[in-house]
Scaffold this active site. Structure first.
Site: not given
Length: 260
Positions: A40, A112, A150
Site C-alpha cells: 500500500e 480500498k 491493509c
C-alpha cells in the site's frame, strides 16, 4: 509458479520510490517470479496520511502508473502496487492498488473500502473509500489473485468474497501501523485468512519505521513459507495450485458452511 514480495521503505520522494520498485521488479524477474507485489502507498508514503496525499494524487493514466506499467513491461513481470489516485472529490484521494501484466497492460484496479480510522488515525479525512465493494480478482500466469489493502485484513468477509470469486492467492498490500501487539496481529490475521479460505496469502508490508515490515507468504494450511523480517527487500517464493486444491478437498468449508 513463483511470486515475489517486495517490502519497500517508501517515503515522500516519488522518484526514489519508483526507482526502488524498478530494482525489486528486476530482481524478482531474474529470480523467476511471474508476479511481484508491493505494499500500500508504494509510490508515496508518510507516517501520517495528510493533505499532501490528495494534493499529489494522479489519475490512473498519469505519469506514475505509466512508469509502473513500463517497469512491468521492461522486466516481463506482472506487478501490483499501491498508488494515490485522484478522485472526483476535492481534498480526498483514493488509496488504490493497480495490477499490471507482464506486457504493461492494466489488469485490475482496487480502491480500498475499509479506511484506517482507528488507533488514533483518521485516514478518511484525506482518503475516500472505494465506491464498490465487489471483489477484485485478476489472472496472471494461470493463477487467480484477489486484492485487498491493509485494514481490509480485519474484515474476513472481504477475503471470503475474493475466494468465492475464484481467488487462489490473496495479495494483502499494506502499511500496517506499528503499535502494541500489532506485529502479532498482522501475522495472525494473514494466517487466519489463508486457513479459513484455503488460499495462499501474500501479506506485503512497508518496512519500519512507518510500518511493521514482516511481509509474509502463508500457504493454505497456515504455514509461513517466507518472512522478510524488518529490512527492505524482495523475495520470490514458489506457490502451487495443487496445494490449494488439496487443502480445499481436505477441508471443504465452502460446501459445508451454513451462513453467508
Amino acid at each position: 509458479m513463483r511470486i515475489a514480495l517486495g517490502q519497500l521503505e517508501s517515503g515522500a520522494d516519488i522518484a526514489a520510490n519508483l526507482a526502488a520498485i524498478d530494482r525489486f521488479a528486476a530482481s524478482a524477474a531474474a529470480d523467476g517470479a511471474t508476479l511481484v507485489a508491493f505494499p500500500e502507498y508504494a509510490t508515496y508514503e508518510k507516517k501520517i496520511v495528510d493533505a499532501s496525499f490528495p494534493a499529489l494524487a494522479e489519475p490512473l493514466d498519469g505519469p506514475i502508473c505509466a512508469e509502473l506499467a513500463a517497469t512491468a513491461a521492461r522486466h516481463g513481470i506482472a506487478l501490483v502496487a499501491g498508488v494515490v489516485e485522484a478522485s472526483e472529490e476535492p481534498g480526498r484521494a483514493y488509496n488504490t492498488l493497480v495490477a499490471f501484466g507482464a506486457s504493461g497492460a492494466r489488469l485490475a484496479v482496487y480502491r480500498k473500502i475499509h479506511l484506517f480510522d482507528a488507533q488514533g488515525f483518521g485516514e478518511s479525512t484525506f482518503i475516500k473509500p472505494g465506491p464498490s465493494t465487489d471483489p477484485v480478482v485478476f489472472e496472471a500466469g494461470g493463477v487467480r489473485f484477489g486484492l485487498q489493502t491493509c485494514y481490509d485484513l480485519r474484515f474476513p468477509e472481504l477475503a471470503r468474497s475474493l475466494a468465492d470469486a475464484g481467488a487462489e492467492v490473496l495479495l494483502v498490500c499494506s502499511s500496517w501501523v506499528p503499535g502494541t501487539h500489532k506485529t502479532e496481529q498482522w501475522l495472525a490475521l494473514n494466517a487466519a485468512r489463508a486457513i479459513e479460505n484455503g488460499v495462499y496469502v501474500a501479506g506485503v508490508c512497508q518496512a519500519p519505521p512507518v510500518s511493521v515490515g514482516r511481509s509474509v507468504l502463508v500457504d493454505p494450511m497456515g504455514v509461513v513459507e517466507a518472512d522478510l523480517g524488518l529490512e527492505p527487500g524482495v523475495r520470490a517464493v514458489e506457490i502451487s495450485l495443487s496445494t490449494v486444491a488439496r487443502v480445499r478437498e481436505q477441508f471443504p468449508v465452502f460446501r459445508q458452511r451454513r451462513l453467508g
